[in-house]
Design a protein around this motif. Structure first.
Motif, short mmCIF file in Angstrom:
data_model
loop_
_atom_site.label_atom_id
_atom_site.label_comp_id
_atom_site.label_asym_id
_atom_site.label_seq_id
_atom_site.Cartn_x
_atom_site.Cartn_y
_atom_site.Cartn_z
N ASN A 1 19.98 -41.22 32.48
CA ASN A 1 20.54 -39.98 33.02
C ASN A 1 19.62 -38.80 32.67
OD1 ASN A 1 21.13 -39.13 30.34
ND2 ASN A 1 23.10 -40.21 30.40
N ASP A 2 19.95 -37.63 33.19
CA ASP A 2 19.07 -36.46 33.05
C ASP A 2 18.89 -36.05 31.59
OD1 ASP A 2 18.69 -36.37 35.75
OD2 ASP A 2 20.22 -34.85 36.13
N ASP A 3 19.96 -36.12 30.80
CA ASP A 3 19.85 -35.73 29.39
C ASP A 3 18.89 -36.65 28.64
OD1 ASP A 3 21.57 -33.64 29.76
OD2 ASP A 3 23.36 -34.73 29.09
N ALA A 4 19.02 -37.96 28.90
CA ALA A 4 18.14 -38.92 28.23
C ALA A 4 16.69 -38.72 28.65
CB ALA A 4 18.58 -40.35 28.57
N LYS A 5 16.48 -38.38 29.92
CA LYS A 5 15.12 -38.14 30.40
C LYS A 5 14.52 -36.90 29.73
CE LYS A 5 15.23 -40.38 34.93
NZ LYS A 5 15.06 -40.20 36.38
N MET A 6 15.33 -35.89 29.52
CA MET A 6 14.84 -34.68 28.87
C MET A 6 14.40 -34.99 27.44
SD MET A 6 16.73 -30.97 28.57
CE MET A 6 16.96 -30.96 30.35
N THR A 7 15.19 -35.79 26.77
CA THR A 7 14.85 -36.19 25.40
C THR A 7 13.56 -37.01 25.39
OG1 THR A 7 17.19 -36.22 24.81
CG2 THR A 7 15.67 -37.39 23.35
N LEU A 8 13.47 -37.95 26.32
CA LEU A 8 12.26 -38.78 26.41
C LEU A 8 11.02 -37.93 26.65
CD1 LEU A 8 12.83 -42.04 28.51
CD2 LEU A 8 12.01 -41.83 26.18
N SER A 9 11.14 -36.96 27.53
CA SER A 9 10.02 -36.09 27.83
C SER A 9 9.53 -35.35 26.59
CB SER A 9 10.41 -35.08 28.92
OG SER A 9 9.32 -34.29 29.30
N GLU A 10 10.46 -34.93 25.75
CA GLU A 10 10.09 -34.26 24.50
C GLU A 10 9.44 -35.24 23.53
OE1 GLU A 10 13.75 -32.61 23.19
OE2 GLU A 10 13.80 -31.03 24.72
N PHE A 11 9.91 -36.48 23.51
CA PHE A 11 9.32 -37.51 22.65
C PHE A 11 7.83 -37.69 22.96
CE2 PHE A 11 13.36 -40.22 21.74
CZ PHE A 11 13.83 -39.20 20.93
N SER A 12 7.48 -37.70 24.25
CA SER A 12 6.12 -38.07 24.66
C SER A 12 5.07 -37.10 24.16
CB SER A 12 6.05 -38.17 26.18
OG SER A 12 6.30 -36.91 26.77
N THR A 13 5.46 -35.88 23.79
CA THR A 13 4.49 -34.88 23.34
C THR A 13 4.46 -34.72 21.82
OG1 THR A 13 6.14 -33.11 23.61
CG2 THR A 13 4.72 -33.59 25.50
N ASN A 14 5.28 -35.49 21.11
CA ASN A 14 5.36 -35.36 19.66
C ASN A 14 4.84 -36.65 19.01
OD1 ASN A 14 6.26 -35.28 16.90
ND2 ASN A 14 7.77 -33.74 17.49
N MET B 1 23.80 -47.80 34.63
CA MET B 1 24.16 -48.00 33.24
C MET B 1 23.50 -46.96 32.35
SD MET B 1 23.64 -51.44 30.90
CE MET B 1 21.87 -51.48 31.05
N ASP B 2 24.27 -46.40 31.42
CA ASP B 2 23.71 -45.51 30.40
C ASP B 2 23.17 -46.36 29.26
OD1 ASP B 2 23.95 -43.03 31.45
OD2 ASP B 2 25.90 -42.59 30.58
N GLN B 3 21.86 -46.33 29.08
CA GLN B 3 21.23 -47.11 28.02
C GLN B 3 20.80 -46.21 26.87
OE1 GLN B 3 18.06 -49.95 28.52
NE2 GLN B 3 18.91 -50.73 30.43
N ASP B 4 20.79 -46.78 25.70
CA ASP B 4 20.18 -46.11 24.55
C ASP B 4 18.68 -45.96 24.83
OD1 ASP B 4 20.01 -45.44 21.53
OD2 ASP B 4 18.56 -47.06 21.80
N ILE B 5 18.12 -44.81 24.46
CA ILE B 5 16.73 -44.51 24.81
C ILE B 5 15.76 -45.52 24.19
CG2 ILE B 5 14.87 -42.84 24.49
CD1 ILE B 5 16.94 -40.63 24.77
N LEU B 6 15.92 -45.81 22.90
CA LEU B 6 15.01 -46.75 22.24
C LEU B 6 15.15 -48.15 22.81
CD1 LEU B 6 15.04 -45.67 18.49
CD2 LEU B 6 13.65 -44.84 20.37
N GLN B 7 16.38 -48.50 23.13
CA GLN B 7 16.62 -49.82 23.74
C GLN B 7 15.94 -49.90 25.11
OE1 GLN B 7 17.46 -52.68 22.34
NE2 GLN B 7 19.70 -52.45 22.18
N ALA B 8 16.00 -48.80 25.86
CA ALA B 8 15.39 -48.77 27.19
C ALA B 8 13.88 -48.95 27.09
CB ALA B 8 15.73 -47.46 27.89
N ILE B 9 13.25 -48.28 26.12
CA ILE B 9 11.79 -48.42 25.94
C ILE B 9 11.44 -49.85 25.55
CG2 ILE B 9 9.82 -47.70 24.54
CD1 ILE B 9 11.19 -44.98 24.21
N PHE B 10 12.19 -50.38 24.60
CA PHE B 10 11.96 -51.73 24.09
C PHE B 10 12.04 -52.77 25.21
CE2 PHE B 10 13.68 -55.62 22.04
CZ PHE B 10 12.67 -55.87 21.11
N LEU B 11 13.10 -52.69 25.99
CA LEU B 11 13.32 -53.66 27.06
C LEU B 11 12.32 -53.47 28.20
CD1 LEU B 11 17.22 -53.59 27.10
CD2 LEU B 11 15.76 -55.46 26.28
N HIS B 12 11.97 -52.23 28.47
CA HIS B 12 10.99 -51.97 29.53
C HIS B 12 9.66 -52.64 29.20
CE1 HIS B 12 8.95 -49.81 32.77
NE2 HIS B 12 7.97 -49.59 31.92
#
Length: 880
Positions: free
Chosen positions: A239-252, A297-308
């Protein structure tokens, strides 16, 4: 559009600051201008009037003050006219007419500055309206009771509940299929010794890969994470909130290091992996760009990265293995090639050997391997292909869904033209699988994975992934149930599992029906000889039934084109229904026409959606997304295989659509918007250029749907069938030339040819006494070997290049000025914008004194960039 939902506070603050600055400039300018004009008019003679105007113009603050090129031009203008004025005080030849012309020029420039300030003010008022949540809709809803069976809100809730109920009834109810029969069926496709050896080799490769993948010690690092995050940001899984968080992760980088440590630990204990979601993974309907809802489905962010990461690694491995099978000519059934004897005959009669790379069949197989084959599967973590993208670039025909479909459309259209001309008949079959990913039986999935050689420890992991704990209730822990059917959509595992199952269909169609199925995940296309298409369709039906899948009858159809009587028995095997790509439909005569019934339904929908817009800018966004993009894509991109008639049909359709949308405004979108702006802002006398000018120059950026087709229209073949007639004429001429050349050979020359063609083998001596082979034998495999037919195929497949409007000398300096003031000159513009800018150049210069309306320093560029990125969603389609 509410500002809080889209614009950050920083961008709003910048916009407000720029708006206040330009408003201050405008008020100061108008006050001083009024005093200046009044003072000049009170003067008794022309020299004094001009002197006052010149002095005042020099001191006035312009709308684009601070742009060095503009400031320098103003300085030079004032200096030049001042020197002429000084000359007039002593030179009797300097007439009053010359001074009065300078005076009129000064008044015009002052008026142009007022226009620029006025439209800059309007631009900011439009932006304020766009960010104001309290703005009223453009047109208040006028739905009658019978429309949509009541209010949209009620229908939406009712239909979404139906969607959720349907989803629940599918995913929580297992569908048992016979794993033994599935394995036996797939094994039968590899029944000869060579195929069995290939399969065994692939299974070993898959098993070794599974072993080595689990042995990777630290698979996650910063770059791997960035690749995974980039992919997850481009699909609709999160969802949009998770994407916003992910976007912030990528620069840190510190955060990325921490995530890598956690995921590496998790990977090292892969056998004990679980969803860790006792409260259930929440599934909710989300609306896509095309307006349809999908249960996501709403996935946990770390789980989504791991599974991807895991899924893409497997995707790349399977894609490589599947590609090797399709490239193997001893396994994969392709067009019949000439035997050694036939090649010898060809050389004996013509003096040259034929090459398969010179045929249209070679072109189509290249396209299959390069573009269509397992197009859903990424080749690596950095593969940015988007085969599902509804909002992707239609011009990228190798990695985006829209682009690949446009290429397929051209290939089918070209094949229909050629096959109809050469053989008299051709069939096209189109189909789709109903709720494929959502309803995929788990028994089928695991039977197929085992068949391809996936080790049991990985089967266990995949089973835990597939049997996720789900809930449809937003309350955590409420009504949690284990999934027994289907897989999450838009997930990399959907691509992996879906392709592993359906590649078996590709093999079945090829091996059993000697055809190559063109497939976009679960969208299926067949085109070719009717008897083979009928056989392939029966193969597909049998495959679908055995694997527990369903044909989507609403998206299934066929067309059997024949210049003679159709074979009734063959025709009876084809599915009923139309063949469509977007709103382009194939007729029984082989022509492609626009489905006007579908267009009309979408126009009514668009009219309602435009009326619901709460600002002129959001109205423009919706218009651009629909008229400027959606319809252009769904009508099919122009190509030689469609001819000029296709473009004429599109232009006529756009004209009809606008007449229907703006019936009370003579079909004119500009007249409609003028009225809306007058009603909402009290501003009148708006030039056409303001609507169509790009936002960078201070216009609304309204897209004109006609122009993209007018820049291409003259570059197309008028009638594509003429190109095949040209080929047939060329083919006969080449045959005649070959016949005459052969008949002119001496016996010794024939003997030399014979020796080279058949290595002097006496058993072929009879050929020496044969006349030149007949035309039927000469053309029997033209699709495979004819270079002339290959060129005709390439010509028909070709898309037209743009025929740009030519820059005339009279206005060339204006674009040089634009290059200086806005860093964009004539060569920086797209073909469509060249058309727009040249069309309205004179109006812009007369009204605003330049080819721009608002200075770029005053434009809120950050807001405009976000405006362009904002997707517009069709509102009234729920699901199908």
């Amino acid at each position: 559009m509410a500002g809080s939902s889209f614009l950050s506070q920083t961008l709003q603050s910048i916009t407000t600051t720029k708006m206040q600055e330009q408003d201050k400039r405008r008020k100061t300018f108008e006050t001083r201008k009024a005093k200046l004009v009044e003072s000049a008019e009170a003067s008794a003679d022309d020299r004094t009037k001009l002197a006052i105007l010149l002095s005042g113009f020099r001191d006035l603050s312009s709308s684009n003050k601070g742009v060095w090129y503009v400031d320098e031009d103003r300085k030079n203008l004032v200096q030049n006219v001042g020197r002429y004025l000084e000359q007039s005080s002593r030179d009797p030849s300097m007439s009053s007419a010359v001074l009065r012309q300078f005076e009129r020029d000064m008044h015009q420039k002052l008026g142009q500055e007022s226009q620029r300030f006025s439209f800059a003010d309007l631009y900011y008022r439009l932006l304020s309206e766009w960010t104001d949540a309290k703005s009223a809709p453009i047109v208040e809803s006028e739905r009658k009771e019978e429309d949509l069976d009541g209010s949209f809100e009620y229908i939406q809730k009712y239909t979404l509940q139906n969607l959720k109920d349907k989803f629940s009834s599918v995913v929580f109810t297992p569908l048992e299929t016979d794993e033994v029969k599935i394995d036996a069926y797939l094994s039968s496709l590899f029944d000869d010794d060579y195929a069995t050896e290939l399969l065994d080799s692939m299974r070993k490769q898959i098993a070794d890969f599974g072993l080595h993948l689990k042995q990777r010690a630290t698979p996650f690092d910063r770059e791997t994470l960035r690749s995974c995050i980039k992919a997850l940001l481009t699909n609709d899984l999160l969802n949009d909130d998770a994407k916003m968080t992910l976007s912030e992760f990528s620069t840190n980088e510190d955060v990325l290091d921490e995530i890598a440590d956690v995921l590496n630990l998790r990977f090292s204990d892969l056998d004990n992996w679980s969803w860790e979601a006792d409260d259930g993974l929440f599934y909710e309907p989300r609306q896509q760009t095309n307006g349809k809802y999908r249960i996501m489905m709403d996935q946990d962010i770390l789980q989504a990265i791991f599974l991807h990461y895991i899924a893409v690694c497997w995707c790349a491995e399977f894609k490589n293995g599947f590609m090797l099978l399709t490239l193997d000519k001893k396994f994969w059934v392709g067009p019949n090639e000439l035997t050694d004897d036939e090649r010898g005959r060809h050389f004996f009669f013509t003096g040259s050997y034929p090459y398969s790379t010179s045929g249209m069949a070679h072109e189509e197989m290249n396209a299959f391997h390069r573009t269509f084959m397992c197009s859903s599967l990424p080749s690596s973590l950095t593969d940015e292909s988007d085969p599902y993208g509804e909002d992707s670039d239609p011009n990228d025909e190798t990695s985006t869904g829209l682009g690949i479909r446009q290429m397929l459309l051209r290939q089918v259209a070209t094949n229909v033209i050629i096959r109809q001309a050469l053989h008299g008949d051709v069939a096209v079959v189109q189909s789709d699988l109903q709720w494929y990913a959502t309803g995929l039986p788990h028994a089928t999935l695991f039977a197929v994975l085992r068949f391809w050689g996936v080790p049991e420890d990985w089967i266990t992991f995949f089973k835990k992934f597939a049997e996720a704990p789900l809930r449809m209730d937003p309350i955590p822990g409420q009504d949690v149930r284990v999934r027994k059917r289907g897989i999450p959509i838009t997930d990399a595992f959907e691509k992996l599992f879906g392709e592993c199952v359906l590649f078996g269909m590709d093999v079945a169609v090829n091996r059993l029906s000697e055809m190559t199925l063109i497939r976009f995940h679960d969208d299926l296309w067949l085109c070719g000889e009717p008897s083979k298409c009928a056989s392939a369709w029966q193969t597909i039906e049998g495959f679908v039934k055995l694997h527990g899948l369903d044909i989507n009858t609403s998206k299934t159809g066929s067309v059997y084109i024949s210049t003679t009587d159709r074979n009734v028995e063959i025709a009876g095997k084809f599915p009923k229904g139309p063949v469509c790509m977007g709103m382009l439909q194939l007729t029984e005569s082989g022509d492609w026409t626009i489905d006007q019934k579908q267009v009309s339904a979408h126009v009514q929908q668009l009219k309602k959606q435009l009326g619901q817009c709460k600002s002129i800018i959001s109205w423009t966004q919706t218009w651009n997304a629909c008229m400027g993009k959606f319809f252009q894509n769904t009508f099919g991109k122009p190509a030689n295989c469609f001819g000029q008639a296709h473009v004429d049909a599109i232009l006529n359709t756009f004209a009809d659509m606008q007449r229907e949308l703006f019936e009370s405004h003579k079909g004119s979108v500009t007249e409609y918007l003028r009225e809306q702006i007058l009603n909402r802002f009290g501003v009148e006398d708006i030039p056409d250029s303001f609507f169509f000018l790009p936002e960078e120059f201070g216009g609304l950026g309204l897209q004109n749907p006609f122009i993209p087709f007018y820049v291409l229209k003259d570059q197309l073949m008028k009638d594509p069938t003429d190109r095949i007639a040209e080929f047939l004429k060329e083919e006969k001429a080449v045959y005649k030339t070959g016949l005459e050349a052969f008949n002119a050979l001496s016996d010794s020359e024939k003997q030399r040819r014979f020796t080279k063609a058949f290595d002097g083998n006496a058993k072929y001596n009879f050929v020496l006494d044969e006349p030149f082979y007949d035309f039927e034998e000469y053309t029997s495999q033209r699709e495979m070997y004819s270079g002339a037919l290959q060129r005709a195929y390439q010509d028909l497949m070709r898309k037209p290049s743009s025929h740009d409007i030519r820059l005339t000398n009279g206005i060339k300096p204006w674009f040089d000025e634009l290059k200086q003031s806005h860093a964009m000159g004539w060569n920086d513009l797209s073909s469509e914008n060249k058309w727009i800018m040249h069309l309205y150049a004179e109006e812009l210069r007369q009204r605003f004194g330049a080819l721009s309306i608002v200075d770029r320093n005053l434009l809120p560029s950050g807001v405009m960039k976000m405006l362009k990125r904002k997707k517009v969603v069709w509102q009234l389609i729920i699901w199908d």
